[in-house]
Design a protein around this motif. Structure first.
Motif, PDB file in Angstrom:
ATOM      1  N   SER A   1       0.830  -1.209   0.000  1.00 46.20           N
ATOM      2  CA  SER A   1       0.000   0.000   0.000  1.00 46.20           C
ATOM      3  C   SER A   1       0.863   1.257   0.000  1.00 46.20           C
ATOM      4  CB  SER A   1      -0.971   0.011   1.180  1.00 46.20           C
ATOM      5  OG  SER A   1      -0.287   0.213   2.395  1.00 46.20           O
ATOM      6  N   THR A   2       2.045   1.180   0.609  1.00 46.92           N
ATOM      7  CA  THR A   2       2.939   2.340   0.655  1.00 46.92           C
ATOM      8  C   THR A   2       3.842   2.424  -0.572  1.00 46.92           C
ATOM      9  OG1 THR A   2       2.953   2.420   3.057  1.00 46.92           O
ATOM     10  CG2 THR A   2       4.814   3.454   1.951  1.00 46.92           C
ATOM     11  N   PHE A   3       4.434   1.306  -0.978  1.00 43.67           N
ATOM     12  CA  PHE A   3       5.444   1.329  -2.033  1.00 43.67           C
ATOM     13  C   PHE A   3       4.903   0.939  -3.402  1.00 43.67           C
ATOM     14  CE2 PHE A   3       7.750   0.934   1.937  1.00 43.67           C
ATOM     15  CZ  PHE A   3       8.699   1.936   1.801  1.00 43.67           C
ATOM     16  N   GLY A   4       3.749   0.256  -3.420  1.00 40.45           N
ATOM     17  CA  GLY A   4       3.050  -0.053  -4.658  1.00 40.45           C
ATOM     18  C   GLY A   4       3.936  -0.541  -5.789  1.00 40.45           C
ATOM     19  N   GLU A   5       3.890   0.185  -6.897  1.00 43.53           N
ATOM     20  CA  GLU A   5       4.594  -0.240  -8.100  1.00 43.53           C
ATOM     21  C   GLU A   5       6.099  -0.019  -8.036  1.00 43.53           C
ATOM     22  OE1 GLU A   5       2.680   1.258 -11.591  1.00 43.53           O
ATOM     23  OE2 GLU A   5       0.747   0.443 -10.987  1.00 43.53           O
ATOM     24  N   ASP A   6       6.600   0.538  -6.924  1.00 48.00           N
ATOM     25  CA  ASP A   6       8.054   0.637  -6.740  1.00 48.00           C
ATOM     26  C   ASP A   6       8.654  -0.714  -6.365  1.00 48.00           C
ATOM     27  OD1 ASP A   6       7.975   3.368  -7.268  1.00 48.00           O
ATOM     28  OD2 ASP A   6       7.696   3.883  -5.160  1.00 48.00           O
ATOM     29  N   LEU A   7       7.784  -1.664  -6.003  1.00 47.71           N
ATOM     30  CA  LEU A   7       8.238  -3.008  -5.662  1.00 47.71           C
ATOM     31  C   LEU A   7       7.951  -3.966  -6.812  1.00 47.71           C
ATOM     32  CD1 LEU A   7       6.956  -3.381  -1.979  1.00 47.71           C
ATOM     33  CD2 LEU A   7       9.281  -2.864  -2.755  1.00 47.71           C
ATOM     34  N   GLY A   8       8.814  -4.955  -6.963  1.00 45.04           N
ATOM     35  CA  GLY A   8       8.572  -5.997  -7.948  1.00 45.04           C
ATOM     36  C   GLY A   8       7.568  -7.005  -7.439  1.00 45.04           C
ATOM     37  N   GLY A   9       7.368  -7.036  -6.117  1.00 47.18           N
ATOM     38  CA  GLY A   9       6.410  -7.937  -5.509  1.00 47.18           C
ATOM     39  C   GLY A   9       6.779  -8.251  -4.080  1.00 47.18           C
ATOM     40  N   VAL A  10       5.849  -8.868  -3.379  1.00 43.65           N
ATOM     41  CA  VAL A  10       6.077  -9.348  -2.022  1.00 43.65           C
ATOM     42  C   VAL A  10       5.707 -10.827  -2.017  1.00 43.65           C
ATOM     43  CG1 VAL A  10       5.451  -9.152   0.409  1.00 43.65           C
ATOM     44  CG2 VAL A  10       5.565  -7.097  -0.997  1.00 43.65           C
ATOM     45  N   THR A  11       6.650 -11.651  -1.624  1.00 42.86           N
ATOM     46  CA  THR A  11       6.431 -13.090  -1.571  1.00 42.86           C
ATOM     47  C   THR A  11       6.325 -13.526  -0.120  1.00 42.86           C
ATOM     48  OG1 THR A  11       7.732 -13.366  -3.585  1.00 42.86           O
ATOM     49  CG2 THR A  11       7.369 -15.333  -2.265  1.00 42.86           C
ATOM     50  N   ILE A  12       5.308 -14.315   0.181  1.00 42.93           N
ATOM     51  CA  ILE A  12       5.128 -14.852   1.530  1.00 42.93           C
ATOM     52  C   ILE A  12       5.534 -16.326   1.496  1.00 42.93           C
ATOM     53  CG2 ILE A  12       3.491 -15.294   3.378  1.00 42.93           C
ATOM     54  CD1 ILE A  12       1.867 -12.904   2.328  1.00 42.93           C
ATOM     55  N   VAL A  13       6.522 -16.670   2.332  1.00 48.17           N
ATOM     56  CA  VAL A  13       7.127 -17.994   2.298  1.00 48.17           C
ATOM     57  C   VAL A  13       6.875 -18.724   3.619  1.00 48.17           C
ATOM     58  CG1 VAL A  13       9.306 -19.245   2.050  1.00 48.17           C
ATOM     59  CG2 VAL A  13       8.939 -17.120   0.777  1.00 48.17           C
ATOM     60  N   PRO A  14       6.276 -19.926   3.573  1.00 48.56           N
ATOM     61  CA  PRO A  14       6.084 -20.679   4.801  1.00 48.56           C
ATOM     62  C   PRO A  14       7.414 -21.180   5.348  1.00 48.56           C
ATOM     63  CG  PRO A  14       5.279 -21.929   2.898  1.00 48.56           C
ATOM     64  CD  PRO A  14       5.719 -20.602   2.394  1.00 48.56           C
ATOM     65  N   GLY A  15       7.560 -21.067   6.661  1.00 52.43           N
ATOM     66  CA  GLY A  15       8.766 -21.538   7.339  1.00 52.43           C
ATOM     67  C   GLY A  15       8.386 -22.275   8.609  1.00 52.43           C
ATOM     68  N   HIS A  16       9.356 -22.432   9.486  1.00 56.14           N
ATOM     69  CA  HIS A  16       9.113 -23.156  10.739  1.00 56.14           C
ATOM     70  C   HIS A  16      10.069 -22.635  11.813  1.00 56.14           C
ATOM     71  CE1 HIS A  16      12.324 -25.237   8.572  1.00 56.14           C
ATOM     72  NE2 HIS A  16      12.795 -25.548   9.769  1.00 56.14           N
ATOM     73  N   GLY A  17       9.983 -23.194  12.995  1.00 58.91           N
ATOM     74  CA  GLY A  17      10.917 -22.854  14.066  1.00 58.91           C
ATOM     75  C   GLY A  17      10.798 -21.441  14.595  1.00 58.91           C
ATOM     76  N   GLY A  18       9.601 -20.880  14.537  1.00 61.97           N
ATOM     77  CA  GLY A  18       9.416 -19.525  15.065  1.00 61.97           C
ATOM     78  C   GLY A  18       9.930 -18.435  14.147  1.00 61.97           C
ATOM     79  N   ALA A  19      10.096 -18.765  12.871  1.00 63.72           N
ATOM     80  CA  ALA A  19      10.639 -17.782  11.926  1.00 63.72           C
ATOM     81  C   ALA A  19       9.648 -16.667  11.630  1.00 63.72           C
ATOM     82  CB  ALA A  19      11.025 -18.478  10.621  1.00 63.72           C
ATOM     83  N   PHE A  20      10.132 -15.445  11.620  1.00 61.32           N
ATOM     84  CA  PHE A  20       9.420 -14.308  11.046  1.00 61.32           C
ATOM     85  C   PHE A  20      10.493 -13.352  10.576  1.00 61.32           C
ATOM     86  CE2 PHE A  20       6.954 -10.525  10.407  1.00 61.32           C
ATOM     87  CZ  PHE A  20       5.751 -11.026   9.942  1.00 61.32           C
ATOM     88  N   GLU A  21      10.742 -13.375   9.267  1.00 61.90           N
ATOM     89  CA  GLU A  21      11.812 -12.579   8.675  1.00 61.90           C
ATOM     90  C   GLU A  21      11.275 -11.814   7.481  1.00 61.90           C
ATOM     91  OE1 GLU A  21      15.229 -15.967   9.576  1.00 61.90           O
ATOM     92  OE2 GLU A  21      14.959 -15.218   7.533  1.00 61.90           O
TER      93      GLU A  21
END
Length: 97
Positions: free
Chosen positions: A32-52
């Motif tokens: 919403s802030t950077f819009g078309e200045d970004l190539g995209g945002v990818t959400i990747v499933p992980g494990h072990g308490g990851a949030f990066e």
């Protein structure tokens, strides 16, 4: 042929911790802030308490390193500082000063 590719953000979240909604919300805030200045945002499933959150391999936020979860304002500032340091984020920049 060389072309300027737009930055790609990756959000890795722990599936066992049920952080998908948080990851999705962060993606929405960045888009919403950077819009078309970004190539995209990818959400990747992980494990072990990851949030990066990273952009083009540069780690912006890591839950264990940075102490919990970022608020949207802080994450937007960190992303801006990497991809477009001269950009004014408006009220986000002024409210903390």
């Amino acid at each position: 042929m060389e072309h300027a590719s737009k930055p790609l953000v990756t959000i890795t979240y722990c599936t066992g911790c049920n952080w998908l909604l948080r990851a999705g919300w962060m993606a929405q805030e960045l888009l919403s802030t950077f819009g078309e200045d970004l190539g995209g945002v990818t959400i990747v499933p992980g494990h072990g308490g990851a949030f990066e959150v990273s952009v083009d391999g540069t780690l912006l936020w890591e839950r264990k390193r940075d102490g919990g979860f970022p608020d949207a304002k802080e994450l937007k500032k960190r992303l801006r500082d990497v991809i477009e340091p001269d950009r004014d984020l408006g009220h986000i920049d002024r409210s903390g000063a």
